[in-house]
Design an enzyme around this catalytic site. Structure first.
Site, short mmCIF file in Angstrom:
data_model
loop_
_atom_site.label_atom_id
_atom_site.label_comp_id
_atom_site.label_asym_id
_atom_site.label_seq_id
_atom_site.Cartn_x
_atom_site.Cartn_y
_atom_site.Cartn_z
N ASN A 1 0.87 -1.18 0.00
CA ASN A 1 0.00 0.00 0.00
C ASN A 1 0.90 1.23 0.00
O ASN A 1 1.49 1.57 1.02
CB ASN A 1 -0.88 -0.02 1.26
CG ASN A 1 -1.71 1.25 1.40
OD1 ASN A 1 -1.84 2.02 0.45
ND2 ASN A 1 -2.27 1.46 2.59
N LYS B 1 0.11 4.26 -0.25
CA LYS B 1 -0.54 5.45 0.33
C LYS B 1 -0.33 6.66 -0.59
O LYS B 1 -0.30 6.50 -1.79
CB LYS B 1 -0.03 5.71 1.74
CG LYS B 1 -0.08 4.44 2.60
CD LYS B 1 0.11 4.74 4.06
CE LYS B 1 0.28 3.43 4.80
NZ LYS B 1 0.11 3.57 6.23
N HIS C 1 -9.60 0.94 4.84
CA HIS C 1 -8.33 1.17 5.56
C HIS C 1 -8.57 2.14 6.72
O HIS C 1 -9.35 3.09 6.59
CB HIS C 1 -7.29 1.74 4.58
CG HIS C 1 -5.90 1.71 5.13
ND1 HIS C 1 -5.46 2.63 6.05
CD2 HIS C 1 -4.86 0.87 4.91
CE1 HIS C 1 -4.21 2.36 6.38
NE2 HIS C 1 -3.82 1.29 5.69
N GLU D 1 -6.92 4.53 7.81
CA GLU D 1 -6.65 5.94 7.49
C GLU D 1 -7.85 6.57 6.79
O GLU D 1 -8.13 7.76 6.95
CB GLU D 1 -5.37 6.05 6.65
CG GLU D 1 -4.14 5.77 7.52
CD GLU D 1 -2.92 5.31 6.75
OE1 GLU D 1 -2.91 5.39 5.52
OE2 GLU D 1 -1.97 4.86 7.40
N GLU E 1 -5.52 -5.20 10.57
CA GLU E 1 -4.55 -4.12 10.74
C GLU E 1 -4.82 -3.38 12.05
O GLU E 1 -5.65 -2.44 12.07
CB GLU E 1 -4.65 -3.14 9.58
CG GLU E 1 -4.32 -3.74 8.23
CD GLU E 1 -3.69 -2.70 7.32
OE1 GLU E 1 -2.59 -2.96 6.83
OE2 GLU E 1 -4.27 -1.62 7.13
N GLY F 1 2.13 2.28 10.65
CA GLY F 1 3.03 3.42 10.50
C GLY F 1 3.71 3.86 11.78
O GLY F 1 4.26 4.95 11.85
N SER G 1 3.23 -2.06 10.26
CA SER G 1 4.68 -1.95 10.42
C SER G 1 5.43 -3.23 10.07
O SER G 1 6.45 -3.54 10.71
CB SER G 1 5.02 -1.49 11.84
OG SER G 1 4.51 -0.19 12.06
C1 PEP Z 1 -0.83 0.00 5.77
O1 PEP Z 1 -0.74 1.03 5.13
O2 PEP Z 1 -1.81 -0.73 5.60
C2 PEP Z 1 0.23 -0.33 6.72
C3 PEP Z 1 0.14 -1.44 7.38
O3 PEP Z 1 1.26 0.57 6.84
P1 PEP Z 1 2.67 0.33 7.58
O4 PEP Z 1 3.20 -1.00 7.05
O5 PEP Z 1 3.52 1.47 7.19
O6 PEP Z 1 2.40 0.24 9.04
#
Ligand code: PEP
Length: 251
Positions: A9, A11, A95, A97, A167, A173, A213
């Site tokens: 992803n 982003k 997601h 976010e 998640e 992040g 992460s």
């Molecule tokens: C994500 O964007 O779904 C995600 C898990 O980001 P990160 O790996 O940076 O935590």
């Protein structure tokens, strides 16, 4: 039985030129990858260029969101049909976010799932608890509520056509990965939920991936857990070398 899936992803990162550069490197390194199914999800502006580059490649294209209508007066929105046209096979939905910053709800995610499936896209449906909810000890309740809300249609065919991404919001992040045991426990809960709804066959077929992460150093431990079928990777998918190491976690 369930093919591992690693999805990147990106982003709101990468201009078209930068996206082309990254995908060129991924194609060079991963052209013969067969074990892991690989998906990259660039921003909307780079989908067309990346889609053309990925024609005939083992790497598949995904988007980071879509709207539920096919066309019309919806300024700023992008439809599943447009994503299909750009070469997408997958779309990330729900997601955290988007839930936090753009008002996404379980109900809107459900509408988007139906619209994406009608275009033949595979939704990667995200669920996850905040740190506050985890500390209150209500993680399971939150996950069930999100799943029930996103899949309110209770249609086995719909669930079978989706991937679910667990998640934990506190791990996205932040550099703070859930432990393998924490992730495995929620993955087991998600599979139990699927079994309760549609039986063992649907639960066994469902791919549940982890996100939060994930790095080249943590992926092996995560993938060792039963019931974790892959990863949704944010930050570590922006660099070709680290994403390739994650895709080839089994080596
Ligand atoms: C994500 O964007 O779904 C995600 C898990 O980001 P990160 O790996 O940076 O935590």
């Amino acid at each position: 039985m369930r093919r591992p899936l690693i999805a990147g992803n990106w982003k709101m990162h990468k201009t078209v030129g930068e996206a082309i550069e990254l995908v060129a490197a991924l194609k060079r390194e991963l052209y013969d990858e067969r074990k892991t199914e690989i998906v990259v999800c660039p921003p909307f502006t780079a989908l067309g260029a990346v889609g053309e580059m990925l024609e005939g490649s083992v790497i598949r294209l995904g988007a980071q969101d879509c709207y539920w209508e096919t066309e019309g007066a919806y300024t700023g929105a992008v439809s599943p049909r447009m994503l299909r046209d750009a070469g997408c096979a997958f779309v990330i939905l729900g997601h955290s976010e988007r839930r936090r910053s753009f008002g996404e709800t379980n109900e809107t995610v459900g509408r988007k799932i139906a619209a994406a499936l009608a275009e033949g896209l595979t939704p990667i449906v995200c669920v996850g608890e905040t740190l506050e909810k985890r500390e209150q000890g209500v993680t399971d309740e939150i996950i069930r509520k999100q799943l029930d809300g996103c899949f309110a249609a209770r249609d086995e065919g719909v669930l079978r056509a989706c991937v679910i991404a667990y998640e934990p919001v506190w791990a996205i992040g932040t550099g703070r990965t859930a432990t393998s045991a924490q992730a495995a426990a929620v993955h087991a809960l998600i599979r139990m939920w699927a079994r309760e709804r549609h039986g063992q066959g649907a639960a066994d077929a469902l791919r549940v991936i982890y996100g939060g992460s994930v790095t080249a150093d943590t992926i092996k431990g995560i993938m060792r857990e039963d019931g974790i079928d892959g990863a949704l990777v944010g930050g570590a998918s922006l660099d070709a070398a680290s994403f390739c190491r994650i895709v080839r976690y089994y080596t």
